[in-house]
Design an enzyme around this catalytic site. Structure first.
Site, PDB file in Angstrom:
ATOM      1  N   GLN A  33      -7.197  -0.755   5.588  1.00 31.24           N
ATOM      2  CA  GLN A  33      -7.757  -1.340   6.818  1.00 31.24           C
ATOM      3  C   GLN A  33      -9.197  -1.821   6.627  1.00 31.24           C
ATOM      4  OE1 GLN A  33      -6.157  -2.028   9.593  1.00 31.24           O
ATOM      5  NE2 GLN A  33      -4.246  -0.902   9.313  1.00 31.24           N
ATOM      6  N   CYS A  45       4.129   2.333  11.993  1.00 28.96           N
ATOM      7  CA  CYS A  45       5.072   3.270  11.384  1.00 28.96           C
ATOM      8  C   CYS A  45       5.487   4.363  12.349  1.00 28.96           C
ATOM      9  CB  CYS A  45       4.440   3.915  10.156  1.00 28.96           C
ATOM     10  SG  CYS A  45       3.945   2.708   8.965  1.00 28.96           S
ATOM     11  N   THR A  57       8.714  -6.956 -13.625  1.00 28.28           N
ATOM     12  CA  THR A  57       8.215  -8.334 -13.673  1.00 28.28           C
ATOM     13  C   THR A  57       7.253  -8.586 -12.513  1.00 28.28           C
ATOM     14  OG1 THR A  57      10.303  -8.963 -14.654  1.00 28.28           O
ATOM     15  CG2 THR A  57       8.929 -10.760 -13.802  1.00 28.28           C
ATOM     16  N   HIS A  84      -0.948  -7.710   3.623  1.00 31.21           N
ATOM     17  CA  HIS A  84      -0.593  -8.245   4.953  1.00 31.21           C
ATOM     18  C   HIS A  84      -1.531  -7.796   6.060  1.00 31.21           C
ATOM     19  CE1 HIS A  84       1.609  -4.751   6.878  1.00 31.21           C
ATOM     20  NE2 HIS A  84       1.708  -4.375   5.609  1.00 31.21           N
ATOM     21  N   ASN A  90      -6.393   3.587  10.580  1.00 28.06           N
ATOM     22  CA  ASN A  90      -5.625   2.466  11.117  1.00 28.06           C
ATOM     23  C   ASN A  90      -5.453   2.521  12.627  1.00 28.06           C
ATOM     24  OD1 ASN A  90      -4.145   4.694   9.802  1.00 28.06           O
ATOM     25  ND2 ASN A  90      -2.352   3.845  10.810  1.00 28.06           N
ATOM     26  N   ALA A 131       0.816  -1.228   0.000  1.00 31.59           N
ATOM     27  CA  ALA A 131       0.000   0.000   0.000  1.00 31.59           C
ATOM     28  C   ALA A 131       0.844   1.270   0.000  1.00 31.59           C
ATOM     29  CB  ALA A 131      -0.939  -0.009   1.195  1.00 31.59           C
ATOM     30  N   THR A 132       2.008   1.226   0.605  1.00 25.81           N
ATOM     31  CA  THR A 132       2.851   2.436   0.606  1.00 25.81           C
ATOM     32  C   THR A 132       3.235   2.793  -0.824  1.00 25.81           C
ATOM     33  OG1 THR A 132       3.698   1.976   2.811  1.00 25.81           O
ATOM     34  CG2 THR A 132       5.029   3.433   1.442  1.00 25.81           C
TER      35      THR A 132
HETATM   36  N1  PLP Z   1      -2.223   2.538   4.683  1.00 25.78           N
HETATM   37  C1  PLP Z   1      -2.746   2.142   5.852  1.00 25.78           C
HETATM   38  C2  PLP Z   1      -4.067   2.702   6.290  1.00 25.78           C
HETATM   39  C3  PLP Z   1      -2.071   1.221   6.654  1.00 25.78           C
HETATM   40  O1  PLP Z   1      -2.606   0.842   7.819  1.00 25.78           O
HETATM   41  C4  PLP Z   1      -0.831   0.712   6.208  1.00 25.78           C
HETATM   42  C5  PLP Z   1      -0.096  -0.268   7.028  1.00 25.78           C
HETATM   43  O2  PLP Z   1       0.686   0.025   7.864  1.00 25.78           O
HETATM   44  C6  PLP Z   1      -0.312   1.159   4.978  1.00 25.78           C
HETATM   45  C7  PLP Z   1      -1.045   2.083   4.247  1.00 25.78           C
HETATM   46  C8  PLP Z   1       1.031   0.701   4.467  1.00 25.78           C
HETATM   47  O3  PLP Z   1       0.933  -0.559   3.878  1.00 25.78           O
HETATM   48  P1  PLP Z   1       2.223  -1.390   3.421  1.00 25.78           P
HETATM   49  O4  PLP Z   1       2.802  -1.951   4.660  1.00 25.78           O
HETATM   50  O5  PLP Z   1       1.678  -2.448   2.487  1.00 25.78           O
HETATM   51  O6  PLP Z   1       3.131  -0.487   2.703  1.00 25.78           O
END
Ligand code: PLP
Length: 386
Positions: free
Chosen positions: A176, A320, A233, A197, A148, A70-71
């Site tokens: 989430q 984070c 890839t 994850h 989150n 997601a990041t």
């Molecule tokens: N966005 C939200 C709302 C999250 O809770 C998280 C997870 O920590 C992320 C983004 C980041 O996801 P990823 O660990 O796949 O980069």
């Protein structure tokens, strides 16, 4: 008697997801773009996963872009939107987005950001949103589906509708949401982000679902994979694990929803024993599994360590921000003093967490509180990174 209570940070890999990955290691290791039959098989299994995911989301397979989490997805969308915008346009966003949105927005948009006011219940203020949307300078809107830290569900359907009506692109980080709420009820928006994850899939796997309006999206150049939207890839193995995990999690949604009863009892037990404990966002509509606490005394990192020694893993907030001295975006947005960031503890369960696990957690909190008082700890101390 201990138990993991940090499922909003991450989840273990589900057995069926692990099996899908292991099968993929042996059978689908070829480059899906190569010109022979075994590669075509690998390509085929990737496209079948895309179809499965699209049908869970109620969309077309062509709209799904697989990412490395997601990041990456959030960063690439925020960057793409800034590329589309002109210098006098701004990004309208909630002040409590995940850092992968907030920090990317500051980086790519500089001071061309407008924040939507938030309400005491932990949602954005729709009235303020409507007023700000009247400005012709809004290029795009970014509001997460579920926070989150608090687990508060945002009014994203209303936002999606307003954006569609005014031709403004809408990005929604739904990391989430998936696995906790039904994928079929996720808001219709232009850039929808999910994260493997968080629902028992692998780390480093995520996806974006695009609308017709965001069809031109392109993040990484080179190779032309993912219909030219993300060169590189494809990681078939992680995609297999992620989609398998989501399909499974969808079957457990009602068990997940029943966590609310245990969570509410836990909160009642805690506030009885530790008066002045605040629960952030409990007047909003929350995920059934999340409790974001502000404990009246003793630094959160000390609580986390003591609970860990008793076998319970909880966090001070989002993974984070753990170990950082700055307050969480949610607490700041809700008007708490920066001191509150040193009092917050987040607890988050899963569908399998039992009533007994929650009861044991209540007892562990109460014991730690009593221990602190007996030892007359000195209250707040320096934050030490973990
Ligand atoms: N966005 C939200 C709302 C999250 O809770 C998280 C997870 O920590 C992320 C983004 C980041 O996801 P990823 O660990 O796949 O980069």
């Amino acid at each position: 008697m201990g138990c993991y209570f940090d499922y909003n940070a991450t989840t273990p890999l589900r057995q069926s997801a692990k099996s899908a990955i292991i099968e993929g290691i042996d059978r689908y290791w070829q480059n899906p773009s190569s010109p022979y039959v075994s590669s075509a098989r690998a390509k085929n299994v990737l496209e079948t996963s895309r179809e499965t995911l699209a049908s869970l989301l109620g969309t077309q397979p062509e709209s799904v872009v697989f990412t490395g989490g997601a990041t990456e997805a959030n960063n690439s969308i925020i960057e793409y939107l800034s590329r589309l915008s002109s210098q006098n346009q701004v990004l309208l966003l909630s002040p409590f987005e995940h850092p992968s949105v907030l920090d990317a927005a500051r980086h790519f948009w500089g001071d061309r950001l407008r924040f939507i006011r938030s309400k005491a219940n932990g949602t954005i203020d729709l009235e303020d949103f409507s007023v700000q949307m009247k400005s012709s300078s809004i290029a795009a809107v970014s509001v997460m589906a579920v926070n989150n830290e608090t687990g508060v569900i945002q009014p994203v359907n209303e936002i999606a509708e307003a954006c569609a009506g005014s031709g403004v692109l809408f990005h929604c980080d739904a990391s989430q949401w998936f696995g906790k709420l039904s994928s079929s009820r996720v808001p219709r928006c232009d850039f929808l982000v999910g994260c493997g994850h968080k629902f028992w899939g692998p780390k480093g796997a995520g996806f974006i679902s695009l609308s017709d309006r965001s069809d031109g999206f392109c993040s990484q150049f080179g190779g032309g994979q993912e219909r030219g939207r993300r060169g590189g890839t494809e990681n078939i193995l992680l995609v297999l694990g992620m989609v398998e995990a989501l399909a499974f999690a969808e079957k457990r949604l009602s068990d997940f929803a029943s966590q609310a009863t245990y969570r509410d009892r836990f909160e009642a037990g805690l506030t009885d024993h530790i008066p002045a404990t605040e629960i952030v966002g409990n007047t909003g509509t929350r995920l059934a599994n999340t409790s974001f606490l502000l404990l009246p005394d003793y630094e959160n990192i000390r609580w986390v360590r003591k609970l860990d020694l008793k076998g319970f893993q909880v966090s001070t907030g989002s993974a984070c921000s753990t170990g950082k001295t700055s307050s969480s975006p949610v607490l700041t947005a809700l008007g708490f003093a920066s001191e509150a960031g040193r009092k917050s503890v987040r607890v988050s369960s899963w569908a399998d967490t039992s009533e007994r696990d929650w009861g044991n957690l209540t007892q562990a909190f109460n014991e730690v509180w009593t221990d602190f008082q007996n030892a007359d700890g000195s209250g707040m101390t320096e934050v030490v990174s973990i």
